[in-house]
Design a protein around this motif. Structure first.
Motif, PDB file in Angstrom:
ATOM      1  N   GLU A   7       0.833  -1.214   0.000  1.00 44.66           N
ATOM      2  CA  GLU A   7       0.000   0.000   0.000  1.00 44.66           C
ATOM      3  C   GLU A   7       0.861   1.255   0.000  1.00 44.66           C
ATOM      4  OE1 GLU A   7      -3.102   0.382   2.862  1.00 44.66           O
ATOM      5  OE2 GLU A   7      -4.163  -1.405   2.188  1.00 44.66           O
ATOM      6  N   ARG A 127      -7.383   7.408  -0.023  1.00 41.59           N
ATOM      7  CA  ARG A 127      -7.943   7.133   1.311  1.00 41.59           C
ATOM      8  C   ARG A 127      -9.154   6.205   1.228  1.00 41.59           C
ATOM      9  NH1 ARG A 127      -9.142  11.135   6.411  1.00 41.59           N
ATOM     10  NH2 ARG A 127      -9.765   9.436   7.745  1.00 41.59           N
ATOM     11  N   SER A 131      -5.053   2.333   3.872  1.00 42.18           N
ATOM     12  CA  SER A 131      -5.019   2.782   5.268  1.00 42.18           C
ATOM     13  C   SER A 131      -4.349   4.153   5.349  1.00 42.18           C
ATOM     14  CB  SER A 131      -4.225   1.801   6.134  1.00 42.18           C
ATOM     15  OG  SER A 131      -4.789   0.519   6.052  1.00 42.18           O
ATOM     16  N   THR A 132      -4.861   4.996   6.247  1.00 38.16           N
ATOM     17  CA  THR A 132      -4.359   6.362   6.386  1.00 38.16           C
ATOM     18  C   THR A 132      -2.876   6.398   6.736  1.00 38.16           C
ATOM     19  OG1 THR A 132      -6.556   6.994   7.150  1.00 38.16           O
ATOM     20  CG2 THR A 132      -4.807   8.590   7.499  1.00 38.16           C
ATOM     21  N   GLU A 133      -2.438   5.507   7.655  1.00 37.94           N
ATOM     22  CA  GLU A 133      -1.023   5.541   8.065  1.00 37.94           C
ATOM     23  C   GLU A 133      -0.085   5.221   6.900  1.00 37.94           C
ATOM     24  OE1 GLU A 133      -2.648   1.515   9.704  1.00 37.94           O
ATOM     25  OE2 GLU A 133      -3.334   3.595   9.548  1.00 37.94           O
ATOM     26  N   ASN A 134      -0.532   4.338   6.004  1.00 38.63           N
ATOM     27  CA  ASN A 134       0.287   4.006   4.832  1.00 38.63           C
ATOM     28  C   ASN A 134       0.396   5.201   3.880  1.00 38.63           C
ATOM     29  OD1 ASN A 134       0.734   1.334   5.677  1.00 38.63           O
ATOM     30  ND2 ASN A 134      -1.189   0.658   4.774  1.00 38.63           N
TER      31      ASN A 134
END
Length: 195
Positions: A7, A127, A131-134
């Motif tokens: 991702e 988004r 995933s947001t952190e990725n």
């Protein structure tokens, strides 16, 4: 937090293609000539902050005006499609040139050149799928590369030449076109499933 290398890499490549900092080297060099000096650190950091803030607040803004993320992602896929066409065919569908009224090199660089409509739309499209952190990691990686390119833009242009820049633009254009099609298909399906 679940970091996923695939991702992160995909989000990084999409953003890298949309921001197209290598393809924008001629514009960066032109700005450097006009301004005398480009504050590479400031431009990269401001662009990064704009991108991350929009990643987190963009969805809330959309909810406020009554648009779901899948619809926005489909619209984003269209924008990516047209950006890809510009890159592959060497045509200009939309160009904002306002370098004469420039007071500092940070404004046209950080916004709209780096964190422009294309990259902001892309963030929300990503988004909807990742995933947001990725995506945050992908943004940070892009900011680091943007900083390095801004710092060494004159050397890069001498090294790869105009033909090299054109080839890079076309290769990333094809990658971006494929991603736009995938993004469109995924989110259209999600919209029809909801309906």
């Amino acid at each position: 937090m679940s970091f996923n290398f695939k991702e992160i890499f995909t989000a990084f490549m999409v953003l890298f293609a949309v921001i197209d900092i290598v393809g924008n080297i001629p514009i960066v060099i032109d700005l450097r000539k006009k301004a005398g000096h480009i504050q590479s650190e400031k431009a990269a950091v401001i662009a990064g902050v704009i991108l991350v803030v929009f990643l987190f607040l963009g969805k809330s803004i959309l909810n406020l005006i009554g648009i779901d993320v899948n619809s926005f992602a489909v619209a984003g896929a269209f924008i990516l499609f047209f950006i890809a066409l510009e890159m592959i065919l060497g045509i200009t569908l939309y160009k904002q040139e306002d370098h004469d009224a420039m007071t500092t090199a940070v404004f046209p660089l950080a916004f709209p050149l780096i964190a422009g409509p294309g990259s902001l739309t892309t963030l929300l499209s990503l988004r909807a799928e990742f995933s947001t952190e990725n995506i945050v990691v992908a943004v940070i990686m892009n900011v680091v590369i943007i900083y390095m390119v801004l710092k060494t833009s004159a050397r890069i242009e001498r090294l790869i030449g105009q033909n090299g820049i054109n080839i890079i633009r076309k290769v990333f254009g094809v990658v971006l076109l494929a991603i736009a099609v995938k993004l469109f298909a995924h989110n259209i399906k999600a919209l029809f499933d909801i309906a």
